[in-house]
Each structure stands twice: as C-alpha cells, then as structure tokens.
Motif scaffolding. Structure first.
Motif, PDB file in Angstrom:
ATOM      1  N   THR A 102       0.821  -1.217   0.000  1.00  0.00           N
ATOM      2  CA  THR A 102       0.000   0.000   0.000  1.00  0.00           C
ATOM      3  C   THR A 102       0.851   1.262   0.000  1.00  0.00           C
ATOM      4  O   THR A 102       0.327   2.360  -0.199  1.00  0.00           O
ATOM      5  CB  THR A 102      -0.930   0.019   1.228  1.00  0.00           C
ATOM      6  N   ASP A 103       2.154   1.129   0.222  1.00  0.00           N
ATOM      7  CA  ASP A 103       3.061   2.267   0.213  1.00  0.00           C
ATOM      8  C   ASP A 103       3.707   2.407  -1.158  1.00  0.00           C
ATOM      9  O   ASP A 103       4.044   1.413  -1.815  1.00  0.00           O
ATOM     10  CB  ASP A 103       4.164   2.099   1.259  1.00  0.00           C
ATOM     11  N   ALA A 104       3.899   3.640  -1.592  1.00  0.00           N
ATOM     12  CA  ALA A 104       4.630   3.880  -2.826  1.00  0.00           C
ATOM     13  C   ALA A 104       6.074   3.411  -2.668  1.00  0.00           C
ATOM     14  O   ALA A 104       6.644   3.462  -1.571  1.00  0.00           O
ATOM     15  CB  ALA A 104       4.589   5.361  -3.187  1.00  0.00           C
ATOM     16  N   VAL A 105       6.658   2.934  -3.764  1.00  0.00           N
ATOM     17  CA  VAL A 105       8.049   2.490  -3.727  1.00  0.00           C
ATOM     18  C   VAL A 105       8.798   3.114  -4.895  1.00  0.00           C
ATOM     19  O   VAL A 105       8.232   3.356  -5.962  1.00  0.00           O
ATOM     20  CB  VAL A 105       8.170   0.953  -3.807  1.00  0.00           C
ATOM     21  N   GLU A 106      10.069   3.406  -4.659  1.00  0.00           N
ATOM     22  CA  GLU A 106      10.979   3.792  -5.725  1.00  0.00           C
ATOM     23  C   GLU A 106      11.956   2.650  -5.936  1.00  0.00           C
ATOM     24  O   GLU A 106      12.594   2.179  -4.995  1.00  0.00           O
ATOM     25  CB  GLU A 106      11.699   5.095  -5.380  1.00  0.00           C
ATOM     26  N   VAL A 107      12.043   2.175  -7.178  1.00  0.00           N
ATOM     27  CA  VAL A 107      12.889   1.032  -7.498  1.00  0.00           C
ATOM     28  C   VAL A 107      13.717   1.377  -8.725  1.00  0.00           C
ATOM     29  O   VAL A 107      13.374   2.273  -9.498  1.00  0.00           O
ATOM     30  CB  VAL A 107      12.049  -0.239  -7.779  1.00  0.00           C
ATOM     31  N   THR A 108      14.813   0.644  -8.875  1.00  0.00           N
ATOM     32  CA  THR A 108      15.687   0.830 -10.030  1.00  0.00           C
ATOM     33  C   THR A 108      15.933  -0.528 -10.665  1.00  0.00           C
ATOM     34  O   THR A 108      17.015  -1.100 -10.549  1.00  0.00           O
ATOM     35  CB  THR A 108      17.015   1.498  -9.618  1.00  0.00           C
ATOM     36  N   PRO A 109      14.934  -1.078 -11.323  1.00  0.00           N
ATOM     37  CA  PRO A 109      15.096  -2.405 -11.909  1.00  0.00           C
ATOM     38  C   PRO A 109      16.051  -2.394 -13.095  1.00  0.00           C
ATOM     39  O   PRO A 109      16.131  -1.415 -13.847  1.00  0.00           O
ATOM     40  CB  PRO A 109      13.675  -2.766 -12.348  1.00  0.00           C
ATOM     41  N   SER A 110      16.765  -3.518 -13.238  1.00  0.00           N
ATOM     42  CA  SER A 110      17.634  -3.732 -14.389  1.00  0.00           C
ATOM     43  C   SER A 110      16.988  -4.782 -15.277  1.00  0.00           C
ATOM     44  O   SER A 110      16.822  -5.937 -14.882  1.00  0.00           O
ATOM     45  CB  SER A 110      19.019  -4.208 -13.921  1.00  0.00           C
ATOM     46  N   PHE A 111      16.605  -4.381 -16.488  1.00  0.00           N
ATOM     47  CA  PHE A 111      15.881  -5.256 -17.406  1.00  0.00           C
ATOM     48  C   PHE A 111      16.851  -5.965 -18.350  1.00  0.00           C
ATOM     49  O   PHE A 111      17.820  -5.352 -18.831  1.00  0.00           O
ATOM     50  CB  PHE A 111      14.886  -4.450 -18.235  1.00  0.00           C
ATOM     51  N   ALA A 112      16.573  -7.212 -18.663  1.00  0.00           N
ATOM     52  CA  ALA A 112      17.396  -7.986 -19.596  1.00  0.00           C
ATOM     53  C   ALA A 112      16.999  -7.656 -21.026  1.00  0.00           C
ATOM     54  O   ALA A 112      16.676  -8.535 -21.820  1.00  0.00           O
ATOM     55  CB  ALA A 112      17.246  -9.477 -19.317  1.00  0.00           C
ATOM     56  N   SER A 113      17.014  -6.374 -21.360  1.00  0.00           N
ATOM     57  CA  SER A 113      16.590  -5.904 -22.677  1.00  0.00           C
ATOM     58  C   SER A 113      17.360  -4.645 -23.021  1.00  0.00           C
ATOM     59  O   SER A 113      17.779  -3.887 -22.137  1.00  0.00           O
ATOM     60  CB  SER A 113      15.086  -5.600 -22.693  1.00  0.00           C
ATOM     61  N   VAL A 114      17.527  -4.411 -24.304  1.00  0.00           N
ATOM     62  CA  VAL A 114      18.084  -3.159 -24.808  1.00  0.00           C
ATOM     63  C   VAL A 114      17.211  -2.706 -25.966  1.00  0.00           C
ATOM     64  O   VAL A 114      16.246  -3.360 -26.330  1.00  0.00           O
ATOM     65  CB  VAL A 114      19.551  -3.314 -25.251  1.00  0.00           C
ATOM     66  N   GLY A 115      17.560  -1.577 -26.545  1.00  0.00           N
ATOM     67  CA  GLY A 115      16.729  -0.969 -27.573  1.00  0.00           C
ATOM     68  C   GLY A 115      16.107   0.299 -27.033  1.00  0.00           C
ATOM     69  O   GLY A 115      16.637   0.935 -26.109  1.00  0.00           O
ATOM     70  N   ALA A 116      14.973   0.682 -27.595  1.00  0.00           N
ATOM     71  CA  ALA A 116      14.302   1.913 -27.190  1.00  0.00           C
ATOM     72  C   ALA A 116      13.151   1.578 -26.251  1.00  0.00           C
ATOM     73  O   ALA A 116      12.195   0.911 -26.651  1.00  0.00           O
ATOM     74  CB  ALA A 116      13.778   2.643 -28.416  1.00  0.00           C
ATOM     75  N   PRO A 117      13.208   2.040 -24.991  1.00  0.00           N
ATOM     76  CA  PRO A 117      12.149   1.733 -24.028  1.00  0.00           C
ATOM     77  C   PRO A 117      11.041   2.780 -24.016  1.00  0.00           C
ATOM     78  O   PRO A 117      11.286   3.972 -24.250  1.00  0.00           O
ATOM     79  CB  PRO A 117      12.893   1.723 -22.689  1.00  0.00           C
ATOM     80  N   SER A 118       9.821   2.305 -23.758  1.00  0.00           N
ATOM     81  CA  SER A 118       8.659   3.190 -23.648  1.00  0.00           C
ATOM     82  C   SER A 118       7.784   2.719 -22.505  1.00  0.00           C
ATOM     83  O   SER A 118       7.845   1.555 -22.081  1.00  0.00           O
ATOM     84  CB  SER A 118       7.831   3.175 -24.945  1.00  0.00           C
TER      85      SER A 118
END
Length: 1020
Positions: free
Chosen positions: A757-773
């Motif tokens: 129920t609390d807002a979170v700030e995260v910095t995920p590292s995705f196994a992808s490259v290219g242009a993100p949207s």
C-alpha cells in the motif's frame, strides 16, 4: 518404473443431413505430440533477441508497433463476464442484455444456466437468440456445461453406472491360525449396505501395530463441510510383506480363509455411487454420455453452427464435489495396473486418508493421518501412485475427452483446473493447454479478497501461489491466455466498486493471469424485488444488472483491462525460476467471515519471497513436467514458452524419471538449487529398492555438477543463483515489486506491480536493450522513456510505483534509443518532447544529470505554485439521480458549507444510492499559465466510480479514481468549471430498503480535490 499410458478420448461429432449432432467417444492408447516449438540454448545475460522458433504464435499484432490497436483493442482481448440466466427467459430481454454487455465494453459472455430452466426448448431458443446477437456484435459466447457444478446430467446420475463412484472398505479382525468363514465384511460406515455397494476386491494384511480405527461420526457431529468419517489419530501399521489379494478366494459374497501366524485384518472393498450424483470425472464412458446429453438437450443441435461462429468455449466450473472415501471408477483397477505397473487390490488399505477426497482437499500442512501405513516408505509411495493415477484419469478420461468433444464444434473446452481435489494441478493445466484447451483460475477459490494488499490480506501469498501454479502449467503447455473468474467474495454483496475489480486484476496480472471473466451479471427478469434478481442472495458478490449505478462507467475499466490483456497475451511468456512441487491445490472459499479465519486456509506453497525481492519471477513444475517432451533437453526448461533457467529442488522423494532428467538438464546447463538434503528415494512403489538406489545415484551425480548448488534454506536460493550468474530478467534489490515478462519477434514487455500500500521507488535492471517506452493502460498512450541507462545488454530504469500501482515497460529491440537522461540515482520525471528533453517536478530543486550524449547539465526547477484547493469548500453543488424501487429520482442538494463528506453523514443521503454530479467553479491562478507550468488534478478520497470533466471536456477515460491527471490543456484563465460524476454502489440503499443486511459502506467524494501545480525546465 510404471507403465506410462496416455489415453486420448476421441470425440467424433458427425453432422447428419438433419443437422442433428451425434457425439461418440472412444478410448485408446496414444501419445500426444510435443506442443512447444524448437528449443534454443540459454542466453548468457538474460534473454537475447529470440529466434522465431522459440516464440509462440499468439495471432495478435505487436502492441508497441501497432499503437492504434493498443489504444482501441480488438474484441478478442476485451474482458468477458459470466451471465447467470433465470428461470424466465424472453428473446427480447435476452437480446437487450447482450446489447447492454456490449455497450459496457465486454467482448463476450459466459452463459450459466438456471436449474429450473435448463435443457428445455425455451432455454435452447434463448441461447440461439443470445448467440445470434453476439455474432452480429462480434462478441464471443462461452457456455457452461450443465446447470450446476460439477457437471451432472440425467444419464450420468446415480444408478446409471456413470456417476461419481467411491470405494469404501469393510474390515474384520482375524487371529493367526483361525479361519474367517462367512459373508464379506460390510462397509464400516454402512453396515447394512443401504448405499448398495458392490464388492470389487478382497485382501488381507498382518498388523504390526494396532491403533483406533476410522469411524463414522454421529449425524449431529458430522461437519457441514468435510468428511463424516473421523480418521485415526495414529495409523495402524501393516506388514508390507504380508499384503495378499484374496479376491479369487471369494465365492458369492462369502470368504473362507485361514490366517497365518500373527494379527490379521480381512478387507472387503465396496464401490458405490457418491451421494452428490455428479458425473464420474475419472471414467471416459461418463464423459461420453454427458457429452451426448449436453449437445442434445442444453446446446441443441440446431445451435451448434452459430455457437461455433461465436468462437467461445464450453466451460466446466470448479470441481466442488466430494467422496466419503476413495475416488473410484469401473475401470480404476485396470487403469492403475496399466499405468503404475502393479495391481492395486492388496495395497488398497494404504490409500485411505479420510478427508483427502472431500472438497476441499486439505492444505499441505493439514494432510490427514492414513488409516493404515507401513513401517517403511511403501505406504506413502502407494498413496502417491493412487493420486498420480486419478490425475492421469482426470486428464485423459475427462478434460481431454471434453476438449476433443468441444473441438468437434470448432470450440475449446475451458476448465477451472484441478483445484480443491487431490489432483496435480500443474500437469493438469499443462496437458489441457497442450491439447488446445483453456485454463481458468478463480479469484475466490485462490484467495483474493478485499483488501488485496499483502499487508492486510493473510491469504495474499497463497492466492499468488495458487494462481501461478495454474499459470505455470498453462505456459508450459504453450498457452498465452489464462482467464480468471473475477470478484466473488462472501459478505460483499452490493459493495463492489469498479476500483475493487481493478485492484483484483492488477494483482492477478502479476501472477500471469491475463483475461478477466467478471463474476458476474444476472439475467434480470424484472420479476424480483429491487434491485433485481440475485444469484446468491445477499451473501456472495456480485449479481450485476444494468440498473447498478456504476454499470454506465464500465467502459473506462473494460478498456483498461483490454489493453492489459493485449500486452500479456501478445507475446511468449518468460519466467526465471521453477520450483519443483508434487502436491495439490486446496481452496480458500471456505465460508468464513472475517477473512482471518477461513477454516485454516494455507498461507503459501513455498517460501519464494526471498527470490521475488531480488526480482526473480517464479512458477511451479510438477514431476512429469521435467520429463515432458516440451521441456526440451538443452538446459532451459520449456524453451518455447516459459524458458526457466533454474530449478529449485526441495523434496524428500522424486520420480525416478525426473531424477534422471534433471541430471541430463544440469549437464546441459540448467542451474539447479538443492535445498536441504537431496531426495533419497523414488516416489513410486514400482521399482522398489532398485528405484530408490537409482534416485540416490542420480542425486549424487547431480550434486557433483558445476551448475548445481546446495543450500540449507529457501532464503539462500537467490544468493546461490546470483553467485552462479543466473540474473533475473528484471533484477531488483530487496523490492516487493512483482513482474511478468513477454517477448514478441520485435518487443520485450514487462508488467510491474507493487503489492504494498506504500509507494516504492525502485531501479530495476531489465534484460533488454533498444528503445524503451511506457504503455499507459488507462488512456492507451505510448510514451518514450526519458531516463534510463544501458550497459552489458541490460537497461536500468528508475521508477516510482504508487501503492498497489503498476506499470508496463516495453523495449523495441531493433530501435536505437533517443535522447535521454542516463543518471539513475534518483527518479526524475523526464519528458521526451519534439524540442528535446524536459524535466518536470512538483517541487523546486537543483539536479545534476548526465545525458546519453555524454554531457552533463545542471537543471534548476523553480518553485511551482502552491497546491490549489480553491475548488471547494463553499462552492460545491450536488445533484443526485437516486436509485430505488420506484426507479430513478432526481434530487438536488446543497452541501452544508460546501463541505465534502461521506454520504452517510449528509442529511437525506444516509441510505442513498445512485449517480451524483458534483459541480464546482474556481479561478485558476495566473502562475499555472507561465511557461513550463501546469497542473495535475487530484480527487483525493473517492468512494464510487467517476467520470470527470473540466470545462465540459473529459479529463481522462478512467472510471476508477486514483491517478493524478495533467489538466493543463483544459484550464482557462479566469473561471473554470469542474464536474465530477460519481456512481455509488447499492449497499446502503439495499440495507435500508430490503433489510437483508445491516452493513453499510462509505459513499461519495471526500477529497480534498486539488490542483497540484508543476514546473518544468529543458535539459541540455
């Protein structure tokens, strides 16, 4: 090793010149072909661009590269609803209700029949009306099989030989050296055999350790739910070497047999109809007969072609049925011997665990004490063989039989698979999916409740496990659609807001569920008292009709759901880790209130939280899944779908085949984490000590491999995988966020959900490259990301997720990233505009940011204007279209001092329900029109669904409040008018008018309603 027999039930549906469908089923031995495409070797750092052979053909356009389709999703991915029919049906009303569902944004419906108007000409005629209208509108039609669940038809009822059978025993004690001479022992729970049991076998066993036997409880002590037989506190121990089959010694209904030395029991086994008189779920002939009845009497041969055009499914609801004792079928003994490699008769005493064949099967910690056991592991192995066999028959003689039958109509069989009974669910879901059937879950039985956050719902984690068990099996079988019966809950009737349904589905998407089937809409005959016919009284939510105030606001939510379904069904699902599990799924729909006392429902299947907090996605894998042909042989399990790169093994026993397959997979690169001691014995009786030795030998080989790690507890699994270089597709550092990953030929998709129920700030590292949207499910927009960094084939994206919030991130793998901020130490709101990058903020500040071109810049955000709450108080007007038995009444109210309150605190609205319009005017401050300035609209606390207009223009398509929406383009200098249309639930009015409950709930707009100014500055 047992004899593996795959029984496919072939339904031949022939259409004669008279258009009468004749359904026939035959049984035979057949192996199904592998359903997965060719396999691929594991990627080194997560997922590289997938070869075409590793992707499923979903039949959907790529949402990122087809933004118009994403904004306006096709009917195929729109949500469905269950539609309960009444006992009074008219073509006019049937057609009108189909139109109403279509206007609400539903892409189809699932007809559920009323027992008083089922299998009649009137029912079939109205089914044709509904199907024809659906075909005109492009909607799908699902049809529930039968008028109740489980499936019951007159030709599979009690006395037909095709109804559900149970096997009970009678027993007689015999001293060594004495002779048993007389009638066979009668069932211990029915000594007069009033239930007309039939003897199917007789055996004897020598007792090593005697304890109190199982007994039939007095009628007044028998539980409403559960078994009328009280099992023992301790098992009577039998000598496994003494078990003997005496069936051939029986003459008529009598036995003459002299016991050897020792203390003996003679057993007689009686097969009889179970009390519920439903079809036999383990007998192919029962499926054949039920299909014949359903096509002739429920569907109607004249409706088959129209129903096929509607493209829906033939649906079996949850398996809520019980047997007092063992589930049985006329060919069970023969099937057991063929599949397990030995005759079951002399081992039958070891199979009895009273309560295991009741709906609901106990949870893992509550498995009952067996009536009889052995001093070694043989008793447990026999029971495992029995449960494996009934799963075999449930799959082959029931689900696949109905799938082949449905396929004869050009339709699919949809099933709420396996849960609630002692059936292995992962395999059941996988094999149904492999055969082309559809897998469905259920929010109620799985444990989703309001509140749906992990802090306040003690069933939250079990519901996640329950759902991803079925999802995992479906994914392994090549399915991308897993539906859910969404929203049932005890003691919430007339209380569901659209926000509640959204909350359910946001969470279930995180488990891999894709398509909601709302529970549900009720055919409104107009004959019942206001507010209309209800399927479950004032107990179980919810029986919607188009008189519910929030009905008119469905399109905002159904559009949102359609976009989410589209994203999750357009690509091939990918999951990081599989947990080996050989067990059942119980249910949490146990009829208790409050939530925390749901008859001891379990809290989880396995401790996967440490894995999840590091970003690993998790599903479950059954013993036969490891050896399934689609699992592949190159170190990635199910490379054509789930692509598990690691397996967690935490069990005392394992099938011999699974142990051997794991060694092969680990040799080819699959990472295996063994928790605690490795399995030391085979789970099946066949093979005996030799099989146990082979398991131990294979486990020794496994533990000696470089790709295999051994840890003491589940909490250490994540660290072991990280140390081995198995990085999550979405890596995080101690975060509660759950993820789903999908791949198409061009795009990687990630769904992220915050269960807190609390807002979170995260910095995920995705196994992808290219242009993100980012892809906005609420309004259908697609926006390039302005802040991320890329290195080593991965992309890091700082994100802020509101409490219970979600996001969709998509990567166009072939596109080059545009200008963006590469600093990731704080979450910034960086917008990509035609003029470059712009930093937006609601607070002043100075930010040193690095840009993708290698430069750095110092961005200064000036102090925005103060949050502006001048819309109220003292300036709100309120009008209400009040719903009630006399129809809709227009009511105009002035709020005391313009103060926003719960309707229960406002004179004249305490028991109101309906659609209210709040209107307020305000003068926007000049600061909001400065260069780079603007404002978000926040409604504050809202109880109801909404449509918001500013100066006559729709602010956003949302019908669920919660988002802060940018309204800068709608503001005008000078006076502005804000109109908030709010639809309530019916709860308070039903309580006051009908008196069926004393419950009330908060209603209305409570605010504070605010404009939240922002300032922005260009970057670079």
């Amino acid at each position: 090793m047992s004899v593996e027999m795959k029984r496919s039930i072939v339904m031949v549906l022939a259409t004669a010149t008279s258009a009468v469908m004749a359904a026939t089923m035959t049984t035979g031995v057949a192996a199904r072909p592998a359903q997965a495409p060719a396999e691929a070797a594991p990627a080194a750092r997560g997922d590289a661009a997938p070869a075409a052979s590793t992707l499923l053909d979903t039949g959907l356009e790529d949402p990122l590269t087809h933004p118009g389709t994403f904004a306006e999703p096709p009917e195929e991915v729109r949500p469905r609803t269950r539609w309960w029919w009444g006992e009074t049906l008219t073509p006019e009303r049937t057609r009108a209700e189909v139109d109403s569902l279509h206007e609400a944004g539903f892409g189809g419906f699932e007809v559920a029949f009323d027992a008083d108007e089922w299998a009649t000409q009137e029912q079939r005629d109205n089914l044709r009306v509904a199907v024809d209208r659906a075909n005109e509108l492009g909607m799908s039609v699902d049809v529930t099989l039968g008028a109740a669940w489980p499936i019951r038809t007159p030709n599979t009822g009690a006395g037909t030989g095709l109804s559900q059978t149970e096997l009970i025993y009678g027993r007689a004690d015999v001293a060594g050296g004495s002779t048993f001479d007389g009638p066979l022992p009668r069932p211990f729970d029915d000594p007069e055999n009033e239930k007309q049991g039939r003897v199917v076998g007789v055996s004897a066993a020598r007792v090593l350790e005697r304890h109190e036997p199982a007994r039939l409880l007095p009628e007044e002590q028998q539980p409403r739910f559960g078994n009328p037989i009280a099992g023992p506190e301790r098992s009577t121990v039998l000598d496994p070497d003494s078990l003997v089959d005496l069936t051939d010694e029986v003459e008529g209904d009598a036995l003459t047999w002299t016991a050897p030395e020792g203390d003996w029991i003679v057993f007689a086994y009686w097969a009889r109809d179970a009390e519920e008189s439903v079809m036999n779920h383990f007998y192919a002939e029962s499926a054949r007969a039920a299909g014949e009845y359903l096509v002739e009497n429920e569907i109607g041969p004249e409706n088959v072609e129209a129903l096929r055009q509607a493209g829906g499914a033939l649906f079996e609801d949850s398996l809520e049925h019980s047997a007092v004792s063992l589930y049985w079928s006329p060919d069970m003994a023969e099937q057991f011997k063929e599949r397990r490699g030995y005759s079951p008769t002399k081992y039958l005493p070891l199979m009895y665990e009273h309560g295991m064949t009741n709906y609901w099967v106990p949870g893992p910690a509550d498995e009952p004490v067996p009536d009889f056991d052995t001093p070694d592991a043989d008793g447990e192995k026999v029971r495992d063989d029995y449960y494996t066999t009934i799963t075999d028959l449930y799959v082959d003689a029931h689900m696949l039989a109905f799938q082949d039958w449905a396929d004869g109509f050009g339709m699919d069989f949809k099933n709420q698979v396996a849960y609630g009974l002692p059936l292995e669910p992962v395999r059941s879901a996988r094999e149904l999916a492999q055969d082309g059937g559809r897998v469905e879950s259920e929010s109620f039985n799985s444990g989703d409740r309001i509140p749906w956050d992990q802090e306040d719902n003690p069933l939250w984690r079990y519901s996640l496990d329950h759902q991803r068990t079925l999802v995992g099996g479906a994914h392994q079988g090549g399915a991308t659609r897993i539906s859910t019966e969404l929203g049932a809950q005890y003691f919430k009737t007339y209380e569901f807001n659209l926000a509640d349904y959204k909350g359910f589905m946001d969470k279930e998407w995180a488990a891999g569920i894709t398509l909601p089937f709302l529970h549900g809409y009720q055919y409104d005959t107009g004959e019942d008292r206001w507010p209309g016919t209800t399927r479950f009284g004032d107990v179980t939510a919810e029986s919607w009709n188009d008189d519910f105030p929030q009905h008119q606001h469905w399109p905002g939510l159904t559009d949102y759901w359609a976009r989410g379904t589209y994203v999750l069904e357009a690509g091939t699902p990918r999951t990081d880790v599989a947990v080996y599990r050989d067990g059942f799924l119980t249910t949490t729909a146990r009829g208790r209130n409050p939530l925390r006392d749901e008859y001891g429902a379990p809290r989880k299947l396995y401790d996967t939280a440490p894995l999840e907090r590091e970003g690993y996605s998790v599903q479950y894998l059954d013993p036969q899944g490891i050896v399934d042909e689609a699992a592949g042989r190159r170190g990635v399990l199910f490379p054509g779908s789930s692509s598990y790169r690691a397996l967690v093994l935490d069990t005392e026993d394992i099938t011999e085949e699974s142990a051997q397959a794991l060694v092969s997979q680990a040799r080819r690169g699959l990472h295996v984490v063994v928790v605690g001691d490795a399995p030391s014995r085979a789970s099946s009786l066949e093979g005996g000590d030799v099989a146990d030795r082979r398991v131990r030998r294979n486990m020794d080989r496994l533990l000696g491999m470089d790709t295999v790690m051994q840890v003491a507890t589940p909490a250490e699994v994540a660290s072991a995988l990280e140390g081995a270089g198995v990085v999550p597709r979405v890596a995080m550092d101690d975060s509660p966020v759950l993820t789903q990953a999908r791949q198409t030929a061009e795009t990687d998709y990630y769904y992220l959900y915050n269960p807190s129920t609390d807002a979170v700030e995260v910095t995920p590292s995705f196994a992808s490259v290219g242009a993100p949207s980012t892809m906005d499910l609420a309004d259908g927009s697609i926006t390039p990301l302005g802040q991320f960094s890329q290195a080593d084939g991965r992309t890091t994206v700082p994100l802020r997720l509101d409490g219970l919030g979600s996001a969709v991130i998509a990567f166009d793998r072939d596109a080059q990233p545009g200008p963006h901020v590469t600093s990731t130490d704080e979450v910034l709101d960086v917008r990509v505009t035609g003029d470059g990058l712009v930093l937006r903020a609601t607070r002043s500040g100075v930010h040193e940011v690095a840009l993708a071109d290698g430069s750095t810049t110092r961005a200064v955000v000036d102090e925005p204007a103060a949050p502006y709450a001048g819309i109220g108080p003292r300036s709100w007007d309120l009008s209400l279209d009040r719903s009630g038995p006399e129809g809709v009444e227009d009511v105009a109210l002035s709020l005391p001092n313009g103060f926003l309150q719960d309707w229960r605190d406002i004179e004249g609205l305490q028991d109101a329900a309906g659609v209210a319009t709040y209107t307020g005017t305000f003068s926007a401050p000049s600061e909001l029109f400065a260069e780079g300035a603007g404002a978000y609209l926040s409604l504050g606390e809202v109880h109801g669904s909404v449509k918001v207009r500013l100066n006559g223009e729709l602010v956003a398509p949302d019908s669920v409040a919660g988002r802060q929406v940018d309204v800068s383009s709608l503001l005008v200098e000078g006076e502005n008018e804000l109109s908030i249309e709010l639809a309530s639930t019916l709860r308070n009015a039903v309580t006051a008018i009908n008196g069926t409950s004393a419950r009330t709930q908060a209603q209305g707009l409570l605010g504070p309603v605010q404009l939240i100014p922002y300032a922005s500055t260009p970057l670079g």
